[in-house]
Design a protein around this motif. Structure first.
Motif, mmCIF file in Angstrom:
data_model
loop_
_atom_site.group_PDB
_atom_site.id
_atom_site.type_symbol
_atom_site.label_atom_id
_atom_site.label_comp_id
_atom_site.label_asym_id
_atom_site.label_seq_id
_atom_site.Cartn_x
_atom_site.Cartn_y
_atom_site.Cartn_z
ATOM 1 N N LEU A 83 -2.294 -2.283 -10.539
ATOM 2 C CA LEU A 83 -2.988 -3.382 -9.817
ATOM 3 C C LEU A 83 -2.158 -4.464 -9.458
ATOM 4 O O LEU A 83 -2.411 -5.738 -9.088
ATOM 5 C CB LEU A 83 -3.781 -4.069 -11.185
ATOM 6 N N GLY A 84 -0.950 -3.932 -9.257
ATOM 7 C CA GLY A 84 0.035 -4.847 -8.485
ATOM 8 C C GLY A 84 1.135 -5.052 -9.450
ATOM 9 O O GLY A 84 1.506 -4.794 -10.436
ATOM 10 N N THR A 85 2.527 -5.807 -8.643
ATOM 11 C CA THR A 85 3.637 -5.935 -9.319
ATOM 12 C C THR A 85 3.634 -6.839 -10.439
ATOM 13 O O THR A 85 4.264 -6.603 -11.381
ATOM 14 C CB THR A 85 4.713 -6.229 -8.079
ATOM 15 N N GLY A 86 2.693 -7.711 -10.396
ATOM 16 C CA GLY A 86 2.610 -8.754 -11.874
ATOM 17 C C GLY A 86 1.858 -7.902 -12.831
ATOM 18 O O GLY A 86 2.287 -7.920 -14.023
ATOM 19 N N CYS A 176 13.346 -14.415 2.812
ATOM 20 C CA CYS A 176 12.427 -13.612 2.221
ATOM 21 C C CYS A 176 12.735 -13.271 0.757
ATOM 22 O O CYS A 176 13.879 -13.069 0.271
ATOM 23 C CB CYS A 176 12.450 -12.039 2.952
ATOM 24 N N ASN A 177 11.579 -12.766 0.063
ATOM 25 C CA ASN A 177 11.909 -12.240 -1.454
ATOM 26 C C ASN A 177 12.257 -10.992 -1.181
ATOM 27 O O ASN A 177 11.660 -10.039 -0.855
ATOM 28 C CB ASN A 177 10.425 -12.342 -1.793
ATOM 29 N N ALA A 178 13.468 -10.488 -1.745
ATOM 30 C CA ALA A 178 14.062 -9.440 -1.871
ATOM 31 C C ALA A 178 13.458 -8.540 -2.937
ATOM 32 O O ALA A 178 13.896 -7.132 -3.149
ATOM 33 C CB ALA A 178 15.489 -9.392 -2.191
ATOM 34 N N GLY A 179 12.660 -8.949 -3.935
ATOM 35 C CA GLY A 179 11.928 -8.138 -4.793
ATOM 36 C C GLY A 179 12.778 -8.024 -6.154
ATOM 37 O O GLY A 179 12.932 -6.871 -6.658
ATOM 38 N N CYS A 180 13.718 -8.948 -6.400
ATOM 39 C CA CYS A 180 14.341 -8.867 -7.628
ATOM 40 C C CYS A 180 14.777 -10.276 -8.198
ATOM 41 O O CYS A 180 14.723 -11.315 -7.629
ATOM 42 C CB CYS A 180 15.752 -8.439 -7.185
ATOM 43 N N LEU A 206 3.409 -10.343 -8.655
ATOM 44 C CA LEU A 206 4.770 -11.033 -9.615
ATOM 45 C C LEU A 206 5.280 -12.153 -8.896
ATOM 46 O O LEU A 206 5.505 -13.136 -9.524
ATOM 47 C CB LEU A 206 5.551 -9.826 -9.731
ATOM 48 N N PRO A 207 5.292 -12.347 -7.544
ATOM 49 C CA PRO A 207 5.743 -13.534 -7.015
ATOM 50 C C PRO A 207 5.250 -14.776 -7.348
ATOM 51 O O PRO A 207 5.687 -15.878 -7.470
ATOM 52 C CB PRO A 207 5.820 -13.154 -5.620
ATOM 53 N N ASP A 208 3.931 -14.592 -7.895
ATOM 54 C CA ASP A 208 3.126 -15.742 -8.104
ATOM 55 C C ASP A 208 3.665 -16.346 -9.354
ATOM 56 O O ASP A 208 3.070 -17.572 -9.636
ATOM 57 C CB ASP A 208 1.528 -15.500 -8.493
ATOM 58 N N LEU A 232 17.270 -5.108 1.301
ATOM 59 C CA LEU A 232 16.216 -4.386 1.876
ATOM 60 C C LEU A 232 15.393 -3.403 1.180
ATOM 61 O O LEU A 232 15.789 -2.759 0.347
ATOM 62 C CB LEU A 232 16.933 -3.627 3.271
ATOM 63 N N GLY A 233 14.069 -3.388 1.347
ATOM 64 C CA GLY A 233 13.305 -2.399 0.780
ATOM 65 C C GLY A 233 13.080 -1.269 1.541
ATOM 66 O O GLY A 233 12.969 -1.290 2.812
ATOM 67 N N VAL A 234 12.367 -0.129 1.023
ATOM 68 C CA VAL A 234 11.963 0.842 1.516
ATOM 69 C C VAL A 234 10.547 1.160 1.485
ATOM 70 O O VAL A 234 9.942 1.457 0.320
ATOM 71 C CB VAL A 234 12.627 2.248 1.322
HETATM 72 C C1 UD1 Z 1 6.968 -6.685 -2.477
HETATM 73 C C2 UD1 Z 1 6.848 -8.280 -2.864
HETATM 74 C C3 UD1 Z 1 7.371 -9.044 -1.524
HETATM 75 C C4 UD1 Z 1 8.816 -8.526 -1.450
HETATM 76 C C5 UD1 Z 1 9.043 -7.144 -1.425
HETATM 77 C C6 UD1 Z 1 10.495 -6.874 -1.251
HETATM 78 C C7 UD1 Z 1 4.789 -8.385 -4.122
HETATM 79 C C8 UD1 Z 1 3.329 -8.495 -4.385
HETATM 80 N N1 UD1 Z 1 5.372 -8.424 -3.341
HETATM 81 O O1 UD1 Z 1 6.167 -6.282 -1.770
HETATM 82 O O2 UD1 Z 1 7.037 -10.414 -1.954
HETATM 83 O O3 UD1 Z 1 9.289 -9.239 -0.373
HETATM 84 O O4 UD1 Z 1 8.521 -6.344 -2.477
HETATM 85 O O5 UD1 Z 1 10.793 -5.487 -0.831
HETATM 86 O O6 UD1 Z 1 5.560 -7.878 -5.364
HETATM 87 N N2 UD1 Z 1 4.624 -1.359 -8.090
HETATM 88 C C9 UD1 Z 1 4.230 -0.927 -9.462
HETATM 89 N N3 UD1 Z 1 2.976 -1.306 -9.754
HETATM 90 C C10 UD1 Z 1 2.029 -1.657 -8.982
HETATM 91 C C11 UD1 Z 1 2.565 -2.038 -7.672
HETATM 92 C C12 UD1 Z 1 3.859 -1.711 -7.103
HETATM 93 O O7 UD1 Z 1 4.969 -0.574 -10.170
HETATM 94 O O8 UD1 Z 1 0.920 -1.879 -9.260
HETATM 95 C C13 UD1 Z 1 6.042 -1.111 -7.688
HETATM 96 C C14 UD1 Z 1 6.367 -0.359 -6.531
HETATM 97 O O9 UD1 Z 1 6.277 1.135 -6.742
HETATM 98 C C15 UD1 Z 1 7.375 -0.730 -5.704
HETATM 99 C C16 UD1 Z 1 7.596 -2.275 -6.201
HETATM 100 O O10 UD1 Z 1 6.647 -2.271 -7.115
HETATM 101 O O11 UD1 Z 1 8.696 0.036 -6.116
HETATM 102 C C17 UD1 Z 1 7.090 -3.166 -4.786
HETATM 103 O O12 UD1 Z 1 5.866 -2.674 -4.527
HETATM 104 P P1 UD1 Z 1 5.480 -2.452 -2.992
HETATM 105 O O13 UD1 Z 1 4.115 -2.129 -2.809
HETATM 106 O O14 UD1 Z 1 6.577 -1.810 -2.200
HETATM 107 O O15 UD1 Z 1 5.726 -4.288 -2.531
HETATM 108 P P2 UD1 Z 1 6.007 -4.632 -1.170
HETATM 109 O O16 UD1 Z 1 4.596 -4.870 -0.508
HETATM 110 O O17 UD1 Z 1 6.992 -4.111 -0.612
#
Ligand code: UD1
Ligand code: CA
Length: 464
Positions: A83-86, A176-180, A206-208, A232-234
């Motif tokens: 359901l998302g990173t949060g 940008c948000n690096a995701g860390c 999660l960024p919220d 950088l993300g992949v």
């Molecule tokens: C996310 C961030 C974005 C940031 C970017 C950096 C969010 C909403 N957005 O976007 O702000 O700039 O990373 O690379 O977080 N994941 C889970 N469960 C979930 C969804 C995702 O574990 O329900 C994991 C994914 O496997 C992945 C990571 O979280 O490793 C990030 O998810 P991803 O969908 O790649 O987010 P981005 O769109 O890249």
């Protein structure tokens, strides 16, 4: 640093168009998830929690294989619904009961993050009294990343996902948000439930947490990472290739600084966990995978792939594929040698052209120079194996051993039908099929006698 790392690796990785977990895709032979876990361990995190979901078993297997003996515990938590990173972080906190202490959250698709960056960034929360901090970067192409919105004083207001940006925000917000993220665990646990999913993707972002913590009166900081490549993300195969090139340049740059020569550093792919000694020359199309180490003064390649190989000093490894093998000092391999698991080449031994060796010890100075297969063999020192000689170690059901004593001379095209022992200093005549043990110092010859028919060639020509 007494922090817990939570690594998010449950996502579907849709944009990879893969049958495998996104984080299982490798950079320089090492799965992305292992890059991130290793970075958190090297940064000094005391506990690592990986959130798995999509392809959970595949990701668990990568972790079990690598961290079974790790002094830092690496555990997994399953996020059944993505359901998302949060939501992923919420699931991790609930499953582990973490509710205090520093917590670092990292996306699992962030392979180039450096331990020193994580350490400095996490310390900025622990020491600065903020409830949270976001690692940011300014990449040349910000498309796809969450954008950092700052207020007039330069403090973070919120993060806006690419899909939620207005065209003006997408064009104007370049940080940008690096995701860390680093959080105070108590604040994170207290507020994680407030994340809502009213956004373009109907996901819990999660960024919220930035806005939520700020609304609760807490301080949230940003830590700008000067080298954008760390952040950088992949999400796609082309980003995977882009990051592979960056990782390759970083690893090869470090090795050159340590005294390794590369004929062309753009054409060698060396695992970040590999070691290469000084004055070794790496020729193009060399791949070192896994925990491979190569000593000093070696020639590696061209066209060589070594996986979990240990090679000593002064080796020449030319056009060779080797897996789980040990090469002592001054060993020569190839061109075109294939050294399979369990091969142990002792000092100054040779596996030459079109030679395959499996689960065998080749004694000091022994030579297998041309077109041979040696399997399940213990070979002494100073042995010479003639061209085209083969150990017949397999009867279709079972494998059998061959033993070759010191100083034995095996003539060309010898078949050694195992189990068999060729004695110390023994000789085997060319083209023999050896089915019985050869005593020390003996000559074994198994060959039908040659016939000579005088003048026959002329007779045949006359007939034609
Ligand atoms: C996310 C961030 C974005 C940031 C970017 C950096 C969010 C909403 N957005 O976007 O702000 O700039 O990373 O690379 O977080 N994941 C889970 N469960 C979930 C969804 C995702 O574990 O329900 C994991 C994914 O496997 C992945 C990571 O979280 O490793 C990030 O998810 P991803 O969908 O790649 O987010 P981005 O769109 O890249
Ligand atoms: Ca991503």
């Amino acid at each position: 640093m007494d922090a817990t790392a939570i690594i998010l690796a449950a996502g579907e990785g849709t944009r990879m168009k893969s049958k495998h977990a996104k984080v299982s895709h490798a950079i320089l032979g090492k799965p992305m998830i292992n890059w991130v876990v290793d970075a958190t361990i090297a940064a000094g995190c005391a506990r690592v929690v990986v959130v798995v979901g999509s392809h959970a078993d595949e990701v668990r297997a990568l972790l079990d294989g690598a961290y079974a003996d790790s002094p830092v515990p690496v555990e997994t938590v399953e996020q059944r619904e993505r359901l998302g990173t949060g939501h992923a972080v919420k699931v991790a906190l609930e499953a582990t009961g973490i509710s205090a202490g520093p917590v670092v959250v990292l996306n699992g698709d962030l392979p180039l993050i450096q331990p020193a960056t994580i350490e400095r960034f996490a310390a900025s929360v622990a020491e600065g009294g903020a409830a949270g901090s976001v690692l940011t970067m300014t990449p040349p192409n910000p498309y796809g990343y969450g954008r950092i919105q700052l207020d007039a004083e330069g403090s973070i207001v919120r993060i806006i996902e690419q899909k939620d940006c207005t065209p003006e925000q997408a064009a104007g917000l370049l940080e940008c948000n690096a995701g860390c993220y680093a959080f105070d665990g108590a604040q994170l646990a207290a507020h994680i439930g407030q994340i809502r999913s009213e956004n373009a993707q109907n996901e819990y972002y999660l960024p919220d947490m930035v806005e939520i913590l700020k609304a609760a009166g807490e301080r949230v900081g940003i830590y700008h990472c000067d080298d954008f490549r760390d952040g950088l993300g992949v999400n796609s195969r082309s980003q995977l290739a882009e990051l592979t090139a960056i990782a390759r340049d970083r690893v090869n740059g470090r090795l050159m600084a340590e005294g390794v020569t590369f004929i062309d550093p753009a054409q060698a792919w060396i695992s970040p966990d590999a070691v290469i000694g000084r004055d070794t020359v790496v020729w193009p199309q060399t791949h070192l995978i896994g925990r491979t180490s190569v000593g000093e003064d070696c020639q590696l390649g061209p066209n060589t792939r070594l996986t979990n190989v240990r090679a000593g000093n002064g080796c020449v490894i030319d056009e060779t594929v080797a897996v789980d093998a040990v090469l002592e000092d001054e060993v020569t391999c190839g061109p075109r040698a294939y050294l399979r698991p369990g091969t142990h080449m002792l000092r100054a031994s040779k596996a030459g052209t079109h030679v395959e060796i499996k689960k065998s010890t080749i004694g000091e100075g022994s030579k297998v120079p041309h077109l041979s297969y040696i399997g399940d063999t213990t070979m002494g020192a100073g042995v010479n194996v003639g061209a085209g000689s083969i150990t017949c170690n397999y009867d279709g059901a079972r494998k059998f051993p061959t033993e070759i004593g010191d100083g034995a001379f095996i003539g060309s095209d010898t078949m050694m039908v195992a189990p068999v022992r060729i004695g110390t200093g023994a000789l085997v005549g060319a083209s023999s099929c050896i089915t019985k043990d050869v005593p020390d110092g003996a000559l074994a010859l198994e060959r039908s006698e040659q016939r000579i028919i005088e003048g026959y060639a002329d007779v045949r020509r006359a007939k034609q």
